[in-house]
Design a protein around this motif. Sequence first.
Motif, mmCIF file in Angstrom:
data_model
loop_
_atom_site.group_PDB
_atom_site.id
_atom_site.type_symbol
_atom_site.label_atom_id
_atom_site.label_comp_id
_atom_site.label_asym_id
_atom_site.label_seq_id
_atom_site.Cartn_x
_atom_site.Cartn_y
_atom_site.Cartn_z
ATOM 1 N N ARG A 184 0.830 -1.188 0.000
ATOM 2 C CA ARG A 184 0.000 0.000 0.000
ATOM 3 C C ARG A 184 0.872 1.247 0.000
ATOM 4 O O ARG A 184 2.025 1.205 0.413
ATOM 5 C CB ARG A 184 -0.949 0.001 1.201
ATOM 6 C CG ARG A 184 -0.258 0.167 2.557
ATOM 7 C CD ARG A 184 -1.268 0.003 3.677
ATOM 8 N NE ARG A 184 -0.653 0.184 5.003
ATOM 9 C CZ ARG A 184 -1.289 -0.004 6.140
ATOM 10 N NH1 ARG A 184 -2.575 -0.394 6.142
ATOM 11 N NH2 ARG A 184 -0.663 0.182 7.289
ATOM 12 N N ALA A 226 0.325 5.375 0.961
ATOM 13 C CA ALA A 226 -0.460 6.511 1.432
ATOM 14 C C ALA A 226 0.096 7.788 0.815
ATOM 15 O O ALA A 226 1.271 7.831 0.420
ATOM 16 C CB ALA A 226 -0.414 6.580 2.951
ATOM 17 N N GLU A 247 -5.425 5.336 9.579
ATOM 18 C CA GLU A 247 -4.057 5.190 9.069
ATOM 19 C C GLU A 247 -3.911 4.060 8.053
ATOM 20 O O GLU A 247 -2.835 3.905 7.453
ATOM 21 C CB GLU A 247 -3.055 4.994 10.216
ATOM 22 C CG GLU A 247 -3.431 3.911 11.197
ATOM 23 C CD GLU A 247 -4.123 4.461 12.436
ATOM 24 O OE1 GLU A 247 -5.017 5.335 12.272
ATOM 25 O OE2 GLU A 247 -3.790 3.989 13.551
ATOM 26 N N ASP A 248 -4.963 3.283 7.837
ATOM 27 C CA ASP A 248 -4.951 2.275 6.777
ATOM 28 C C ASP A 248 -5.296 2.888 5.419
ATOM 29 O O ASP A 248 -5.243 2.202 4.392
ATOM 30 C CB ASP A 248 -5.947 1.154 7.078
ATOM 31 C CG ASP A 248 -5.547 0.340 8.302
ATOM 32 O OD1 ASP A 248 -6.450 0.010 9.098
ATOM 33 O OD2 ASP A 248 -4.346 0.042 8.449
ATOM 34 N N THR A 249 -5.685 4.156 5.409
ATOM 35 C CA THR A 249 -6.024 4.829 4.162
ATOM 36 C C THR A 249 -4.824 4.848 3.225
ATOM 37 O O THR A 249 -3.743 5.305 3.590
ATOM 38 C CB THR A 249 -6.495 6.267 4.430
ATOM 39 O OG1 THR A 249 -7.713 6.220 5.174
ATOM 40 C CG2 THR A 249 -6.708 7.025 3.138
ATOM 41 N N ALA A 250 -5.022 4.326 2.012
ATOM 42 C CA ALA A 250 -3.931 4.221 1.047
ATOM 43 C C ALA A 250 -4.473 3.621 -0.245
ATOM 44 O O ALA A 250 -5.610 3.139 -0.288
ATOM 45 C CB ALA A 250 -2.806 3.335 1.582
ATOM 46 N N GLN A 255 -8.220 2.206 -4.263
ATOM 47 C CA GLN A 255 -8.183 3.163 -3.155
ATOM 48 C C GLN A 255 -9.012 2.652 -1.979
ATOM 49 O O GLN A 255 -10.162 2.231 -2.146
ATOM 50 C CB GLN A 255 -8.735 4.515 -3.610
ATOM 51 C CG GLN A 255 -8.840 5.560 -2.511
ATOM 52 C CD GLN A 255 -7.476 6.056 -2.052
ATOM 53 O OE1 GLN A 255 -6.605 6.364 -2.872
ATOM 54 N NE2 GLN A 255 -7.284 6.141 -0.746
ATOM 55 N N THR A 298 -10.195 4.179 1.708
ATOM 56 C CA THR A 298 -10.262 5.370 2.549
ATOM 57 C C THR A 298 -11.045 5.031 3.813
ATOM 58 O O THR A 298 -12.185 4.566 3.721
ATOM 59 C CB THR A 298 -10.930 6.530 1.822
ATOM 60 O OG1 THR A 298 -10.224 6.800 0.603
ATOM 61 C CG2 THR A 298 -10.916 7.781 2.689
#
Length: 124
Positions: A38, A40, A89-92, A119, A121
């Motif tokens: 991943r 970010a 914080e897993d957004t990527a 993506q 989010t």
Amino acid sequence: QVQLVESGGGLVQAGGSLRLSCAASGRSWNSNGLGWFRQAPGKEREFVAAISRGGSSTTYADSVKGRFTISRDNAKNTVYLQMNSLKPEDTAVYYCAAARIRWGGSSAHEYDYWGQGTQVTVSS
């Protein structure tokens, strides 16, 4: 033509779940290790999870251990990433990748083929 196509990304609230899929075409990937990475915004691409060619061995980044599960269905030439207890914080953008041998591990250098990414989010 060799292709890896990810799907299943989207917007989810913190604590929620998503299941990513990556369908491989153009050849059989049953002899190859597969992985998820991943990236970010503003950060380098990082390892998430890897699975061996038969599915008996897996490894995870510490940041996702206990929350994410990688699996594969060789009959469908597909690898999955089940993501639970998602955090902002897993957004990527999540990428699947195919290694040149039966195990790719955590190093991106071991992977020859990459998908275009999907993506994810996670809102707080």
